[in-house]
Design a protein around this motif. Structure first.
Motif, PDB file in Angstrom:
ATOM      1  N   ASN A  24      22.508  11.478  -2.066  1.00 34.05           N
ATOM      2  CA  ASN A  24      23.481  10.669  -3.144  1.00 34.05           C
ATOM      3  C   ASN A  24      25.296  12.323  -2.825  1.00 34.05           C
ATOM      4  OD1 ASN A  24      24.643  10.688  -5.015  1.00 34.05           O
ATOM      5  ND2 ASN A  24      22.981   9.894  -6.324  1.00 34.05           N
ATOM      6  N   TYR A  25      25.393  10.964  -2.074  1.00 29.92           N
ATOM      7  CA  TYR A  25      27.462  11.416  -2.518  1.00 29.92           C
ATOM      8  C   TYR A  25      28.163  11.969  -3.612  1.00 29.92           C
ATOM      9  CZ  TYR A  25      26.328  11.803   2.564  1.00 29.92           C
ATOM     10  OH  TYR A  25      25.371  12.584   3.860  1.00 29.92           O
ATOM     11  N   HIS A  26      28.098  11.776  -4.303  1.00 30.70           N
ATOM     12  CA  HIS A  26      27.934  11.958  -5.482  1.00 30.70           C
ATOM     13  C   HIS A  26      28.053  12.856  -6.090  1.00 30.70           C
ATOM     14  CE1 HIS A  26      27.970   6.920  -6.228  1.00 30.70           C
ATOM     15  NE2 HIS A  26      29.061   7.256  -6.569  1.00 30.70           N
ATOM     16  N   LEU A  27      28.953  13.724  -6.828  1.00 22.85           N
ATOM     17  CA  LEU A  27      29.067  15.054  -7.476  1.00 22.85           C
ATOM     18  C   LEU A  27      30.111  15.453  -9.149  1.00 22.85           C
ATOM     19  CD1 LEU A  27      28.460  17.854  -6.707  1.00 22.85           C
ATOM     20  CD2 LEU A  27      31.090  18.132  -6.365  1.00 22.85           C
ATOM     21  N   LEU A  28      28.803  15.697  -9.694  1.00 20.60           N
ATOM     22  CA  LEU A  28      29.322  15.635 -11.069  1.00 20.60           C
ATOM     23  C   LEU A  28      30.348  16.869 -11.211  1.00 20.60           C
ATOM     24  CD1 LEU A  28      29.297  14.854 -14.197  1.00 20.60           C
ATOM     25  CD2 LEU A  28      27.191  15.436 -14.578  1.00 20.60           C
ATOM     26  N   GLU A  93      37.359  16.953   0.380  1.00 25.15           N
ATOM     27  CA  GLU A  93      37.430  17.585   0.836  1.00 25.15           C
ATOM     28  C   GLU A  93      36.123  17.786   2.023  1.00 25.15           C
ATOM     29  OE1 GLU A  93      39.785  21.013   1.154  1.00 25.15           O
ATOM     30  OE2 GLU A  93      41.811  19.638   1.559  1.00 25.15           O
ATOM     31  N   ARG A  94      35.242  17.718   1.123  1.00 27.67           N
ATOM     32  CA  ARG A  94      33.791  17.511   1.489  1.00 27.67           C
ATOM     33  C   ARG A  94      32.641  16.531   1.722  1.00 27.67           C
ATOM     34  NH1 ARG A  94      36.146  21.943   2.475  1.00 27.67           N
ATOM     35  NH2 ARG A  94      35.964  23.677   2.576  1.00 27.67           N
ATOM     36  N   GLY A  95      33.928  16.178   1.175  1.00 24.77           N
ATOM     37  CA  GLY A  95      33.112  14.671   1.867  1.00 24.77           C
ATOM     38  C   GLY A  95      32.142  13.909   0.398  1.00 24.77           C
ATOM     39  N   TRP A  96      33.093  14.804  -1.025  1.00 18.44           N
ATOM     40  CA  TRP A  96      31.530  14.611  -2.462  1.00 18.44           C
ATOM     41  C   TRP A  96      32.763  13.163  -3.053  1.00 18.44           C
ATOM     42  CZ3 TRP A  96      27.000  15.628  -2.755  1.00 18.44           C
ATOM     43  CH2 TRP A  96      27.159  17.115  -2.457  1.00 18.44           C
ATOM     44  N   ARG A  97      32.305  12.471  -3.507  1.00 23.23           N
ATOM     45  CA  ARG A  97      32.653  11.050  -4.629  1.00 23.23           C
ATOM     46  C   ARG A  97      32.723  12.229  -5.563  1.00 23.23           C
ATOM     47  NH1 ARG A  97      29.928   5.890  -3.057  1.00 23.23           N
ATOM     48  NH2 ARG A  97      32.006   5.010  -4.774  1.00 23.23           N
ATOM     49  N   PRO A  98      33.848  13.034  -6.627  1.00 18.64           N
ATOM     50  CA  PRO A  98      33.691  13.026  -7.772  1.00 18.64           C
ATOM     51  C   PRO A  98      33.751  12.122  -8.876  1.00 18.64           C
ATOM     52  CG  PRO A  98      36.120  13.063  -6.688  1.00 18.64           C
ATOM     53  CD  PRO A  98      35.153  12.538  -5.837  1.00 18.64           C
ATOM     54  N   ILE A  99      32.618  12.439 -10.072  1.00 19.23           N
ATOM     55  CA  ILE A  99      32.741  12.534 -11.387  1.00 19.23           C
ATOM     56  C   ILE A  99      32.907  13.753 -12.164  1.00 19.23           C
ATOM     57  CG2 ILE A  99      31.249  11.129 -12.934  1.00 19.23           C
ATOM     58  CD1 ILE A  99      29.295  10.547 -10.837  1.00 19.23           C
ATOM     59  N   TYR A 100      33.567  13.368 -13.515  1.00 18.09           N
ATOM     60  CA  TYR A 100      33.300  14.535 -14.316  1.00 18.09           C
ATOM     61  C   TYR A 100      33.329  14.539 -15.511  1.00 18.09           C
ATOM     62  CZ  TYR A 100      36.496  18.253 -16.893  1.00 18.09           C
ATOM     63  OH  TYR A 100      37.065  19.475 -17.762  1.00 18.09           O
ATOM     64  N   ALA A 101      32.618  15.432 -15.988  1.00 22.35           N
ATOM     65  CA  ALA A 101      32.611  15.598 -17.699  1.00 22.35           C
ATOM     66  C   ALA A 101      33.004  16.406 -18.071  1.00 22.35           C
ATOM     67  CB  ALA A 101      30.448  15.511 -17.626  1.00 22.35           C
ATOM     68  N   GLU A 121      35.795   9.320 -10.445  1.00 23.80           N
ATOM     69  CA  GLU A 121      35.498   7.837 -10.330  1.00 23.80           C
ATOM     70  C   GLU A 121      34.969   7.501 -11.691  1.00 23.80           C
ATOM     71  OE1 GLU A 121      32.967   6.992  -6.669  1.00 23.80           O
ATOM     72  OE2 GLU A 121      34.282   7.848  -5.115  1.00 23.80           O
ATOM     73  N   LEU A 122      34.062   8.075 -12.042  1.00 21.78           N
ATOM     74  CA  LEU A 122      33.249   8.317 -13.578  1.00 21.78           C
ATOM     75  C   LEU A 122      33.710   9.538 -14.710  1.00 21.78           C
ATOM     76  CD1 LEU A 122      29.952   7.054 -12.023  1.00 21.78           C
ATOM     77  CD2 LEU A 122      31.622   5.797 -13.196  1.00 21.78           C
ATOM     78  N   GLY A 239      23.103   6.571 -14.482  1.00 19.88           N
ATOM     79  CA  GLY A 239      21.926   5.715 -13.711  1.00 19.88           C
ATOM     80  C   GLY A 239      22.537   4.128 -13.574  1.00 19.88           C
ATOM     81  N   ARG A 240      23.075   3.969 -14.828  1.00 27.40           N
ATOM     82  CA  ARG A 240      23.614   1.711 -14.757  1.00 27.40           C
ATOM     83  C   ARG A 240      24.841   2.149 -13.921  1.00 27.40           C
ATOM     84  NH1 ARG A 240      24.697   1.004 -20.050  1.00 27.40           N
ATOM     85  NH2 ARG A 240      24.714   3.390 -20.182  1.00 27.40           N
ATOM     86  N   LYS A 241      25.892   2.768 -13.956  1.00 29.68           N
ATOM     87  CA  LYS A 241      26.634   3.034 -13.420  1.00 29.68           C
ATOM     88  C   LYS A 241      26.679   3.182 -11.575  1.00 29.68           C
ATOM     89  CE  LYS A 241      29.297   1.809 -16.650  1.00 29.68           C
ATOM     90  NZ  LYS A 241      29.746   0.138 -17.156  1.00 29.68           N
ATOM     91  N   LEU A 242      26.375   4.197 -11.847  1.00 31.59           N
ATOM     92  CA  LEU A 242      25.836   4.042 -10.120  1.00 31.59           C
ATOM     93  C   LEU A 242      25.518   3.069  -9.799  1.00 31.59           C
ATOM     94  CD1 LEU A 242      25.710   8.023 -10.161  1.00 31.59           C
ATOM     95  CD2 LEU A 242      27.619   6.795  -9.327  1.00 31.59           C
ATOM     96  N   GLN A 243      23.747   2.910  -9.735  1.00 31.47           N
ATOM     97  CA  GLN A 243      23.156   1.920  -9.384  1.00 31.47           C
ATOM     98  C   GLN A 243      24.416   0.159  -9.668  1.00 31.47           C
ATOM     99  OE1 GLN A 243      20.195   0.051 -11.788  1.00 31.47           O
ATOM    100  NE2 GLN A 243      18.938   0.014 -10.206  1.00 31.47           N
ATOM    101  N   SER A 244      25.511   0.162 -10.335  1.00 29.53           N
ATOM    102  CA  SER A 244      26.120  -0.985  -9.566  1.00 29.53           C
ATOM    103  C   SER A 244      27.261  -0.618  -8.957  1.00 29.53           C
ATOM    104  CB  SER A 244      26.308  -2.054 -11.511  1.00 29.53           C
ATOM    105  OG  SER A 244      27.596  -0.686 -11.941  1.00 29.53           O
TER     106      SER A 244
END
Length: 245
Positions: A24-28, A93-101, A121-122, A239-244
């Motif tokens: 998983n390359y998403h990063l919160l 720069e490290r290849g992550w897809r950023p999500i912010y909370a 992204e989210l 879970g719902r957003k990343l699945q879609s």
């Protein structure tokens, strides 16, 4: 992730990385409230629980807070927007897809950052400040900049820079009208710092992209038994957003 992260002023940003699944390359990225830091119970619990679900998490202290470099009396919402953008640059720069909370002022910073930075992204807001001027007037207007401390915290002096910035912003509503990414907004019904009406105002006319979860009995810090409800709401939504996605 073990690289040093600095802002545009060269101030080192202290952070902790919670590794999720290698697939998983998403990063919160998780930001804290005013006078808080990355070890706040809400921030720490969220990071631990989300990473257990396979999503990597980076929690951090804004410069001037916790063990990050910089001075608290130089912290403003506008400066923290730039600090967050430096973190987004580092993780991208490290290849992550950023999500912010973000929580409270950290949520305000996140929303305003997403309004000017399409790399997020989210977006997730927990008890976020929407009417910044009202927040200042209700919590700090009786204090004297340069003399008094926020909530009697000795390490958190109220500065004129903070006052000018937060009152000039006034409300984030018009500034975030162009935010079209999926946005989860969580607020407690017993929050006596920020009214749930502020979060409700962000959802009106944006029901397709923004989702509001009101947690019965939760205060501004999501203290006690309701903490897990906030965390579970985030995990379910991700879970719902990343699945879609």
């Amino acid at each position: 992730m073990n690289q040093e992260i600095v802002n545009s002023l060269g101030e080192v940003i202290d952070y902790a990385f919670h590794e999720g699944s290698d697939r998983n390359y998403h990063l919160l990225i998780v930001g804290h409230s005013v006078t808080g830091d990355m070890d706040d119970s809400l921030v720490l619990n969220l990071a631990q629980k989300v990473s257990e679900q396979g999503i990597s998490v980076l929690r951090f202290s804004f410069p001037g807070n916790g063990n990050s470099g910089g001075r608290f009396d130089q912290c403003t919402i506008t400066k923290e927007i730039e600090d967050l953008r430096c973190i987004v640059t580092a993780v991208k720069e490290r290849g992550w897809r950023p999500i912010y909370a973000g929580h409270s002022m950290g949520a305000c910073v996140g929303a305003l950052t997403a309004a000017v930075d399409s790399r997020i992204e989210l977006l997730i807001s927990l008890a976020g400040i929407t009417n910044t001027k009202n927040f200042f007037e209700s919590e700090f207007a009786m204090l004297t900049p340069g003399k008094d401390n926020m909530w009697n915290e000795e390490t958190c002096p109220l500065s004129q820079e903070f006052v000018d910035d937060i009152t000039q912003i006034n409300s984030i509503v018009p500034r975030v009208s162009g935010v079209e990414i999926p946005w989860l907004i969580i607020h407690g019904t017993m929050d006596d710092v920020i009214s749930t009406k502020e979060s409700q105002s962000l959802v009106t006319n944006f029901e397709k992209t923004r989702e509001l979860v009101e947690i019965e009995g939760a205060d501004h810090l999501f203290s006690g038994d309701v903490l897990h409800l906030a965390t579970e709401s985030v995990i379910d939504w991700l879970g719902r957003k990343l699945q879609s996605n």
